[in-house]
Design a protein around this motif. Sequence first.
Motif, PDB file in Angstrom:
ATOM      1  N   TYR A   2       0.830  -1.181   0.000  1.00 18.96           N
ATOM      2  CA  TYR A   2       0.000   0.000   0.000  1.00 18.96           C
ATOM      3  C   TYR A   2       0.875   1.245   0.000  1.00 18.96           C
ATOM      4  N   LEU A   3       0.355   2.322  -0.569  1.00 18.66           N
ATOM      5  CA  LEU A   3       1.057   3.603  -0.536  1.00 18.66           C
ATOM      6  C   LEU A   3       0.634   4.415   0.671  1.00 18.66           C
ATOM      7  N   GLY A   4       1.532   5.251   1.182  1.00 15.45           N
ATOM      8  CA  GLY A   4       1.209   6.134   2.290  1.00 15.45           C
ATOM      9  C   GLY A   4       2.215   7.268   2.374  1.00 15.45           C
ATOM     10  N   ARG A   5       1.906   8.234   3.236  1.00 13.11           N
ATOM     11  CA  ARG A   5       2.816   9.354   3.475  1.00 13.11           C
ATOM     12  C   ARG A   5       3.061   9.436   4.976  1.00 13.11           C
ATOM     13  N   VAL A   6       4.319   9.572   5.372  1.00 14.78           N
ATOM     14  CA  VAL A   6       4.674   9.685   6.787  1.00 14.78           C
ATOM     15  C   VAL A   6       4.262  11.068   7.267  1.00 14.78           C
ATOM     16  N   VAL A   7       3.426  11.094   8.319  1.00  8.89           N
ATOM     17  CA  VAL A   7       2.926  12.368   8.835  1.00  8.89           C
ATOM     18  C   VAL A   7       3.294  12.602  10.300  1.00  8.89           C
ATOM     19  N   MET A  22      12.953   0.116  17.874  1.00  7.38           N
ATOM     20  CA  MET A  22      12.205   0.156  16.615  1.00  7.38           C
ATOM     21  C   MET A  22      11.456   1.483  16.497  1.00  7.38           C
ATOM     22  N   ARG A  23      11.555   2.125  15.312  1.00 11.34           N
ATOM     23  CA  ARG A  23      10.826   3.375  15.066  1.00 11.34           C
ATOM     24  C   ARG A  23       9.393   3.050  14.684  1.00 11.34           C
ATOM     25  N   LEU A  24       8.460   3.811  15.255  1.00 12.09           N
ATOM     26  CA  LEU A  24       7.045   3.690  14.912  1.00 12.09           C
ATOM     27  C   LEU A  24       6.600   5.023  14.320  1.00 12.09           C
ATOM     28  N   LEU A  25       6.038   4.979  13.113  1.00  5.80           N
ATOM     29  CA  LEU A  25       5.653   6.192  12.407  1.00  5.80           C
ATOM     30  C   LEU A  25       4.161   6.219  12.127  1.00  5.80           C
ATOM     31  N   VAL A  26       3.602   7.427  12.087  1.00  5.69           N
ATOM     32  CA  VAL A  26       2.201   7.629  11.722  1.00  5.69           C
ATOM     33  C   VAL A  26       2.159   7.804  10.207  1.00  5.69           C
ATOM     34  N   VAL A  27       1.327   6.995   9.534  1.00  5.08           N
ATOM     35  CA  VAL A  27       1.254   7.000   8.076  1.00  5.08           C
ATOM     36  C   VAL A  27      -0.179   7.268   7.624  1.00  5.08           C
ATOM     37  N   GLN A  28      -0.340   8.194   6.680  1.00  3.89           N
ATOM     38  CA  GLN A  28      -1.625   8.472   6.044  1.00  3.89           C
ATOM     39  C   GLN A  28      -1.694   7.639   4.768  1.00  3.89           C
ATOM     40  N   PRO A  29      -2.618   6.653   4.692  1.00  2.63           N
ATOM     41  CA  PRO A  29      -2.747   5.874   3.457  1.00  2.63           C
ATOM     42  C   PRO A  29      -3.117   6.769   2.268  1.00  2.63           C
ATOM     43  N   LEU A  30      -2.615   6.400   1.075  1.00  2.00           N
ATOM     44  CA  LEU A  30      -2.832   7.177  -0.141  1.00  2.00           C
ATOM     45  C   LEU A  30      -3.382   6.289  -1.258  1.00  2.00           C
ATOM     46  N   THR A  31      -4.103   6.915  -2.196  1.00  2.00           N
ATOM     47  CA  THR A  31      -4.530   6.238  -3.413  1.00  2.00           C
ATOM     48  C   THR A  31      -3.342   6.229  -4.382  1.00  2.00           C
ATOM     49  N   PRO A  32      -3.433   5.484  -5.493  1.00  2.00           N
ATOM     50  CA  PRO A  32      -2.346   5.540  -6.484  1.00  2.00           C
ATOM     51  C   PRO A  32      -2.126   6.944  -7.052  1.00  2.00           C
ATOM     52  N   GLU A  33      -3.155   7.805  -6.965  1.00  2.00           N
ATOM     53  CA  GLU A  33      -3.034   9.198  -7.424  1.00  2.00           C
ATOM     54  C   GLU A  33      -2.508  10.102  -6.325  1.00  2.00           C
ATOM     55  N   LEU A  34      -2.077   9.506  -5.205  1.00  2.00           N
ATOM     56  CA  LEU A  34      -1.502  10.195  -4.048  1.00  2.00           C
ATOM     57  C   LEU A  34      -2.484  11.089  -3.312  1.00  2.00           C
ATOM     58  N   ASN A  36      -5.254  11.380  -0.126  1.00  2.00           N
ATOM     59  CA  ASN A  36      -5.509  10.736   1.163  1.00  2.00           C
ATOM     60  C   ASN A  36      -6.717   9.815   1.076  1.00  2.00           C
ATOM     61  N   THR A  37      -6.603   8.670   1.746  1.00  2.00           N
ATOM     62  CA  THR A  37      -7.723   7.731   1.813  1.00  2.00           C
ATOM     63  C   THR A  37      -7.646   6.984   3.133  1.00  2.00           C
ATOM     64  N   GLY A  38      -8.748   6.830   3.802  1.00  2.00           N
ATOM     65  CA  GLY A  38      -8.773   6.063   5.047  1.00  2.00           C
ATOM     66  C   GLY A  38      -8.155   6.781   6.231  1.00  2.00           C
ATOM     67  N   LYS A  39      -8.155   6.044   7.357  1.00  2.00           N
ATOM     68  CA  LYS A  39      -7.616   6.576   8.611  1.00  2.00           C
ATOM     69  C   LYS A  39      -6.111   6.392   8.677  1.00  2.00           C
ATOM     70  N   ARG A  40      -5.468   7.260   9.435  1.00  2.00           N
ATOM     71  CA  ARG A  40      -4.029   7.144   9.643  1.00  2.00           C
ATOM     72  C   ARG A  40      -3.732   5.879  10.449  1.00  2.00           C
ATOM     73  N   ILE A  41      -2.553   5.312  10.219  1.00  2.00           N
ATOM     74  CA  ILE A  41      -2.155   4.085  10.894  1.00  2.00           C
ATOM     75  C   ILE A  41      -0.760   4.247  11.486  1.00  2.00           C
ATOM     76  N   ILE A  42      -0.405   3.335  12.376  1.00  2.00           N
ATOM     77  CA  ILE A  42       0.931   3.305  12.956  1.00  2.00           C
ATOM     78  C   ILE A  42       1.690   2.158  12.300  1.00  2.00           C
ATOM     79  N   CYS A  43       2.869   2.456  11.748  1.00  2.00           N
ATOM     80  CA  CYS A  43       3.696   1.447  11.083  1.00  2.00           C
ATOM     81  C   CYS A  43       5.071   1.377  11.732  1.00  2.00           C
TER      82      CYS A  43
END
Length: 99
Positions: A2-7, A22-34, A36-43
């Motif tokens: 999946y695509l996402g942007r670190v926020v 281990m680093r834990l980052l907040v990521v905003q999922p993205l569509t292929p067109e970049l 925003n889609t869906g809720k932010r997640i922790i990765c």
Amino acid sequence: MYLGRVVGCVWCTAKDSRLDGMRLLVVQPLTPELQNTGKRIICADSTGAGAGETVYWVRGKEASFPFLPVEPPVDTTIVGIVDSVHVKRKAKTRGRKAN
């Protein structure tokens, strides 16, 4: 994948010992067109990604594979930093729609 942007990032003082260092980052999922889609997640981060970077991430059992032989209790992990995205535009149809 999946695509996402670190926020953002997450700081934990109490956590499972397998997450130490281990680093834990907040990521905003993205569509292929970049977009925003869906809720932010922790990765978990296996790449050294930074704020604002576009990344791709995996979910499920595969999320622990980049850290083998340790198997941290994670279900989402950033596995790559995206340099560019090329998406073909949908062709516009002329006339009637096919049935």
